[in-house]
Design a protein around this motif. Structure first.
Motif, short mmCIF file in Angstrom:
data_model
loop_
_atom_site.label_atom_id
_atom_site.label_comp_id
_atom_site.label_asym_id
_atom_site.label_seq_id
_atom_site.Cartn_x
_atom_site.Cartn_y
_atom_site.Cartn_z
N GLU A 289 0.83 -1.20 0.00
CA GLU A 289 0.00 0.00 0.00
C GLU A 289 0.86 1.26 0.00
O GLU A 289 0.54 2.25 -0.67
CB GLU A 289 -0.93 0.00 1.21
CG GLU A 289 -1.92 1.15 1.21
CD GLU A 289 -2.91 1.08 2.36
OE1 GLU A 289 -3.86 1.88 2.36
OE2 GLU A 289 -2.73 0.23 3.26
N ALA A 290 1.98 1.22 0.73
CA ALA A 290 2.88 2.37 0.77
C ALA A 290 3.48 2.67 -0.61
O ALA A 290 3.85 3.81 -0.90
CB ALA A 290 3.99 2.14 1.79
N PHE A 291 3.58 1.63 -1.45
CA PHE A 291 4.12 1.79 -2.80
C PHE A 291 3.01 1.91 -3.85
O PHE A 291 3.29 1.87 -5.05
CB PHE A 291 5.01 0.59 -3.15
CG PHE A 291 6.39 0.65 -2.54
CD1 PHE A 291 7.49 1.01 -3.32
CD2 PHE A 291 6.60 0.35 -1.21
CE1 PHE A 291 8.77 1.05 -2.77
CE2 PHE A 291 7.87 0.39 -0.65
CZ PHE A 291 8.96 0.74 -1.43
N ASP A 292 1.75 2.02 -3.40
CA ASP A 292 0.60 2.10 -4.31
C ASP A 292 0.50 0.87 -5.21
O ASP A 292 0.14 0.97 -6.39
CB ASP A 292 0.65 3.37 -5.16
CG ASP A 292 0.48 4.63 -4.33
OD1 ASP A 292 -0.33 4.61 -3.38
OD2 ASP A 292 1.17 5.63 -4.60
N ILE A 293 0.80 -0.28 -4.65
CA ILE A 293 0.73 -1.54 -5.39
C ILE A 293 -0.43 -2.37 -4.82
O ILE A 293 -0.48 -2.63 -3.61
CB ILE A 293 2.05 -2.33 -5.27
CG1 ILE A 293 3.18 -1.58 -5.96
CG2 ILE A 293 1.90 -3.74 -5.84
CD1 ILE A 293 3.04 -1.48 -7.46
N PRO A 294 -1.37 -2.81 -5.66
CA PRO A 294 -2.46 -3.66 -5.17
C PRO A 294 -1.98 -5.06 -4.82
O PRO A 294 -0.94 -5.53 -5.30
CB PRO A 294 -3.45 -3.68 -6.33
CG PRO A 294 -2.64 -3.33 -7.53
CD PRO A 294 -1.52 -2.46 -7.07
N VAL A 295 -2.77 -5.74 -4.00
CA VAL A 295 -2.44 -7.07 -3.49
C VAL A 295 -3.53 -8.05 -3.88
O VAL A 295 -4.72 -7.75 -3.79
CB VAL A 295 -2.29 -7.03 -1.95
CG1 VAL A 295 -2.28 -8.44 -1.36
CG2 VAL A 295 -1.02 -6.30 -1.57
#
Length: 358
Positions: A289-295
């Motif tokens: 989330e801190a890197f704006d990457i979805p999981v």
């Protein structure tokens, strides 16, 4: 309330139809099921697994070796177990079989915590959704095109709105033919995901395949090269327009952090047992989330569902039918094909004692 006993049993789950991952044929999913008993009668459940029964005894012994870290533990001290467990296995190694065993025990602790309060784990953590967008992992490399047609039609009838198929055959022309055939059955409104499962050794070859299947509107391109070389994954991700997904073979949140720093993928897929349990899974999700990457979750649909309900940057909940026979309750979906978060206490899914063996 304290833990008084750790016991294990195993479950042998034959697959409905033998399939190939591209490396080996899968005949069964074999689980080490963990039960934590308490002085007030509650029992927490967790599990880890292997395929085809290989190294099941070793995994079970590793789980049992953690017993001294949970006996006498208060239910609210799962974090203490995680900290002590990773320290306990330091000389042995924090990855591999260590992470799998720690995960199974911590899962049982979290199951107990939910049962203690009479709520689902998602509500213990603080859910931000009641259903999670879901895709089904299916259509393996061993299926013929006729079989792919029938399978795709069946999955549509079951209500899935996102479907993953496997690519990575030695002949890329056959991959393209198969992707085209599946897209024709699904139509334009169903998400189609492609999983190369680390079968393509060369980044250049993987890039070529991605560009050829891009016209079929691929939602993501998963594990495009050998995951032991995240720099190669980053090379593929930078070169193609299809989002790259990876991370299922990564251990602990530190491994996810390395992928993020390298920009190895557009979507990351922490695996509950390789992460080493729910705590590490949620750490990994927060880093993303801190890197704006979805999981997106990987395997473990029953337990991952509660976690994904709490992940702000959730992409997809992966459904795979490997563990359906292990649990008494099914994973259910709404009219949009999203997985519905259970309202039952703990993980919301109880292991069926009839499938267990000593």
């Amino acid at each position: 309330m304290k833990i008084t006993r750790l016991r294990t049993r195993v479950a042998h789950l034959p697959v409905a139809k033998l399939f190939s991952t591209g490396r080996y044929d899968v005949q069964s999913i074999d689980c080490v099921c963990v039960f934590l008993e308490t002085d007030e009668g509650l029992v927490g459940e967790g599990m880890c697994y292997v395929t085809n029964g290989r190294r099941l005894k070793v995994l079970r012994e590793m789980v049992v070796s953690l017993e001294h870290l949970v006996i006498g533990l208060q239910l609210g001290q799962s974090g203490r177990f995680v900290l002590n467990a990773f320290n306990d296995v330091r000389a042995f190694g924090r990855q591999g079989i260590s992470a799998l065993a720690i995960s199974a025990v911590e899962e049982a602790l979290w199951d107990l915590r939910g049962k203690q309060f009479g709520v689902n784990v998602a509500h213990v953590l603080g859910a931000c959704r009641t259903a999670v967008p879901s895709y089904v992992n299916a259509m393996w490399l061993s299926s013929t095109i006729d079989e792919l047609h029938k399978e795709a039609e069946g999955l549509l009838k079951q209500g899935f709105r996102a479907i993953k198929m496997h690519v990575g055959l030695p002949d890329p022309d056959k991959d393209v033919e198969r992707v085209k055939a599946v897209r024709e059955i699904l139509g334009p409104d169903v998400v189609l995901l492609a999983d190369a499962a680390q079968l393509i050794a060369s980044p250049k070859a993987s890039i070529r395949l991605a560009r050829r299947i891009e016209e079929f509107d691929i939602g993501w391109y998963e594990e495009p090269v050998m995951g032991s070389n995240p720099q190669s994954e980053a090379e593929v991700a930078a070169a193609i327009d299809i989002p790259v997904a990876t991370g299922e073979y990564t251990y602990n949140h530190q491994g996810i952090f390395e992928l993020l720093k390298l920009k190895a993928a557009d979507i990351l897929m922490p695996d509950l047992q390789r992460m080493g349990g729910p705590t590490e899974f949620l750490k990994a999700a927060a880093l993303c989330e801190a890197f704006d990457i979805p999981v997106s979750s990987h395997v473990f649909p029953q337990m991952s569902l509660a976690l994904m309900a709490c992940v702000h940057n959730a992409s997809y909940h992966e459904y795979i039918n490997w563990f359906d026979a292990l649990y008494q309750e099914p994973v259910t979906r709404d009219e949009r094909g999203a997985s519905i978060v259970s309202g039952r206490p703990g993980w919301g899914f109880a292991i069926d004692p009839s499938v267990l063996k000593d």
